[in-house]
Enzyme design. Structure first.
Site, mmCIF file in Angstrom:
data_model
loop_
_atom_site.group_PDB
_atom_site.id
_atom_site.type_symbol
_atom_site.label_atom_id
_atom_site.label_comp_id
_atom_site.label_asym_id
_atom_site.label_seq_id
_atom_site.Cartn_x
_atom_site.Cartn_y
_atom_site.Cartn_z
ATOM 1 N N LYS A 202 36.075 -31.191 -24.094
ATOM 2 C CA LYS A 202 34.682 -30.762 -23.870
ATOM 3 C C LYS A 202 34.706 -29.396 -23.182
ATOM 4 O O LYS A 202 34.323 -29.238 -22.019
ATOM 5 C CB LYS A 202 33.939 -31.801 -23.034
ATOM 6 N N GLY A 360 36.370 -40.263 -18.956
ATOM 7 C CA GLY A 360 36.544 -41.417 -19.830
ATOM 8 C C GLY A 360 37.902 -41.390 -20.500
ATOM 9 O O GLY A 360 38.648 -42.386 -20.476
ATOM 10 N N GLY A 384 32.990 -35.044 -16.601
ATOM 11 C CA GLY A 384 31.986 -34.010 -16.355
ATOM 12 C C GLY A 384 31.183 -34.322 -15.099
ATOM 13 O O GLY A 384 30.893 -33.427 -14.292
HETATM 14 N N1 LIG Z 1 44.804 -29.129 -27.463
HETATM 15 C C1 LIG Z 1 43.850 -29.992 -27.801
HETATM 16 N N2 LIG Z 1 43.186 -29.851 -28.970
HETATM 17 C C2 LIG Z 1 42.236 -30.732 -29.322
HETATM 18 N N3 LIG Z 1 41.857 -31.802 -28.587
HETATM 19 C C3 LIG Z 1 42.501 -31.988 -27.429
HETATM 20 C C4 LIG Z 1 43.515 -31.093 -26.972
HETATM 21 N N4 LIG Z 1 43.949 -31.554 -25.778
HETATM 22 C C5 LIG Z 1 43.256 -32.663 -25.501
HETATM 23 N N5 LIG Z 1 42.381 -32.953 -26.482
HETATM 24 C C6 LIG Z 1 41.471 -34.116 -26.598
HETATM 25 O O1 LIG Z 1 40.586 -34.128 -25.492
HETATM 26 C C7 LIG Z 1 39.959 -35.394 -25.501
HETATM 27 C C8 LIG Z 1 39.442 -35.720 -24.110
HETATM 28 O O2 LIG Z 1 38.621 -34.664 -23.657
HETATM 29 P P1 LIG Z 1 37.420 -34.890 -22.621
HETATM 30 O O3 LIG Z 1 36.375 -35.755 -23.228
HETATM 31 O O4 LIG Z 1 37.016 -33.518 -22.194
HETATM 32 O O5 LIG Z 1 38.129 -35.659 -21.419
HETATM 33 P P2 LIG Z 1 37.534 -36.738 -20.396
HETATM 34 O O6 LIG Z 1 36.839 -37.813 -21.209
HETATM 35 O O7 LIG Z 1 38.687 -37.235 -19.640
HETATM 36 O O8 LIG Z 1 36.541 -35.979 -19.559
HETATM 37 C C9 LIG Z 1 41.004 -36.355 -26.010
HETATM 38 O O9 LIG Z 1 40.434 -37.125 -27.054
HETATM 39 C C10 LIG Z 1 42.149 -35.452 -26.509
HETATM 40 O O10 LIG Z 1 42.645 -35.817 -27.770
HETATM 41 O O1 LIG Z 2 32.409 -39.547 -21.626
HETATM 42 C C1 LIG Z 2 31.656 -39.052 -20.815
HETATM 43 O O2 LIG Z 2 31.976 -37.972 -20.072
HETATM 44 P P1 LIG Z 2 33.485 -37.424 -19.774
HETATM 45 O O3 LIG Z 2 34.193 -37.245 -21.106
HETATM 46 O O4 LIG Z 2 33.231 -36.105 -19.094
HETATM 47 O O5 LIG Z 2 34.144 -38.419 -18.874
HETATM 48 C C2 LIG Z 2 30.296 -39.635 -20.511
HETATM 49 O O6 LIG Z 2 30.094 -40.860 -21.185
HETATM 50 C C3 LIG Z 2 29.200 -38.624 -20.843
HETATM 51 O O7 LIG Z 2 29.200 -38.373 -22.225
HETATM 52 P P2 LIG Z 2 28.639 -36.959 -22.772
HETATM 53 O O8 LIG Z 2 29.596 -35.880 -22.298
HETATM 54 O O9 LIG Z 2 28.602 -37.116 -24.275
HETATM 55 O O10 LIG Z 2 27.248 -36.777 -22.171
#
Ligand SMILES: Nc1ncnc2c1ncn2[C@@H]1O[C@H](COP(=O)(O)OP(=O)(O)O)[C@@H](O)[C@H]1O
Ligand SMILES: O=C(OP(=O)(O)O)[C@H](O)COP(=O)(O)O
Length: 403
Positions: A202, A360, A384
């Protein structure tokens, strides 16, 4: 913030209690690969059910586009919740329509229902106050009391998070109370060195957070999909890697400020690259190579941090007194690209400092890669949300629970 204990003390028997949870769990072919977020809301749901409430659980899952999409149904999460509770959970096939109304009307005291994905309704995430308000009115008609316990979504100004609590008596659930208690420690007197590790996918959401973190952390380690916007800003080729082109100027400014403020901003020195994104269902072996971070081929994408970077990041974590980590270092769901995430998780396990993992997918990564949850100081359900909390921002879903 009034907590659920006050609600329970006042008595909830027979009342319809709307619990805004975050059941946004990772799914593969309709199967939940990590149920951490469902387990995290159990104390709240159980306490309410045991007290005789009619519990209406609602959540988003993924990012559907404001209309029903079976790929994002909450049905698997509802049945898992039932398994964990040890009792049947009713499932409404819509969020505020006939099925939701009938399901809620049919609840007996102590029973639990889950509504279909909140984001199947455009009003949930609308930027228009009136549209969100109208959807919140429809949700409010389903309940007498609101309990906010979806910590992972409290940074979203969405109808069920922000507008709905204003329409009902509102309380914070046990998960939100615990999360806030722990994260507060990282905003008050944090022990130093304070190291923040950022990765994940993200990218646009999370790059903005760095602005504030530069005033708070001593060291920032960047990995995952985040890294390529930085490498691009340094003038490197990033091939077909995840890239937030419009944020290259902002990232350039972050690098300059970090230097001026004496914050160490550490980027990958090598990465694992491939021509194609791996198949996360079959997990079939892929063709991949390790290249220096300034030598990513134009037709390939970076999918993990390389072995030199893993060692470098472990060394940058070794003396940390406090660590906050959000975002996997690579596409950890596939074994070919899990080593970077494993290395950072292991460095946190080995650390004598206070370690917090948030997000997550980050939390799911730690568990599915076989780490013992108790080896970390805290595993937060929100990525986030916790980052924005650490920035010192007012989070809509927490502000809405205050009186
Ligand atoms: N270099 C990369 N290119 C594409 N996707 C990636 C890369 N590194 C990590 N990811 C992906 O990022 C995703 C998690 O990102 P994010 O939702 O931001 O984390 P979190 O849920 O812990 O906040 C995972 O599904 C992983 O596959
Ligand atoms: O997975 C979530 O956030 P996270 O990936 O930052 O932990 C939450 O369920 C919020 O989802 P959203 O980032 O689609 O609003």
């Amino acid at each position: 913030m009034k907590t659920i204990d006050e609600l329970l003390a006042a008595g909830v028997s027979g009342k319809r209690v709307f619990v805004r949870a975050d059941l946004n769990v990772p799914l593969s072919d309709g199967t939940i690969t990590d149920d951490g977020r469902i387990r995290a809301v159990l104390p709240t749901v159980k306490a309410l059910a045991d007290a005789g409430a009619k519990v209406v659980v609602a959540s988003h899952l993924g990012r559907p586009k404001g209309a029903p999409d079976p790929a994002f149904s909450l049905a698997p999460a509802a049945s898992r919740l039932g398994e964990l509770l040890g009792s049947a959970v009713a499932f409404a096939t819509d969020t505020v329509g006939q099925s939701a109304q009938d399901t809620v009307a049919g609840l007996a005291e102590g029973q639990v229902a889950v509504l279909e994905n909140l984001r199947f309704n455009a009003g949930e995430t609308s930027k228009d106050d009136a549209e969100r308000g109208a959807f919140a009115d429809q949700l409010a008609a389903l309940a007498d009391v609101y309990v906010g316990d979806g910590f992972g979504a409290v940074h979203r100004k969405h109808a069920s998070v922000y507008d709905l609590p204003a329409k009902l008596p509102h309380y914070a659930g046990y998960l939100i109370a615990t999360e806030v208690d722990v994260l507060k420690k990282l905003t008050e007197d944090v022990r130093r060195p304070y190291v923040v590790v950022l990765g994940g996918a993200k990218v646009s959401d999370k790059l903005a957070v760095i602005d504030q973190l530069l005033d708070k952390a001593d060291r920032l380690l960047i990995g995952g999909g985040m890294a390529y916007t930085f490498l691009k800003a340094k003038g490197h080729e990033v091939g077909i890697s995840l890239l937030q082109e419009d944020q290259v100027p902002a990232v350039t400014e972050y690098m300059e400020r970090a230097e001026k403020q004496g914050v160490e901003l550490v980027l990958p020195v090598d990465v694992v690259v491939s021509r194609t994104f791996p198949d996360l269902k079959t997990k079939a072996p892929t063709e991949h190579t390790v290249v220096d971070a300034d030598k990513i081929p134009a037709d390939q994408e970076g999918l993990d941090i390389g072995p030199k970077t893993r060692e470098l990041y472990a060394s940058k974590l070794a003396d940390a007194a406090t660590v906050f980590w959000n975002g996997p270092m690579g596409v950890f769901e596939h074994p070919d690209y899990a080593e970077g995430t494993k290395a950072v998780a292991q460095a946190l396990v080995d650390s004598d400092g206070f370690t917090v993992v948030g997000g997550g997918d980050s939390a799911a990564a730690v568990r599915t890669l076989g780490f013992d949850e108790t080896a970390f100081g805290h595993i937060s359900t929100g990525g986030g949300a916790s980052l924005e909390y650490l920035e010192g921002k007012t989070l809509p879903g927490l502000a809405a629970l205050e009186d």
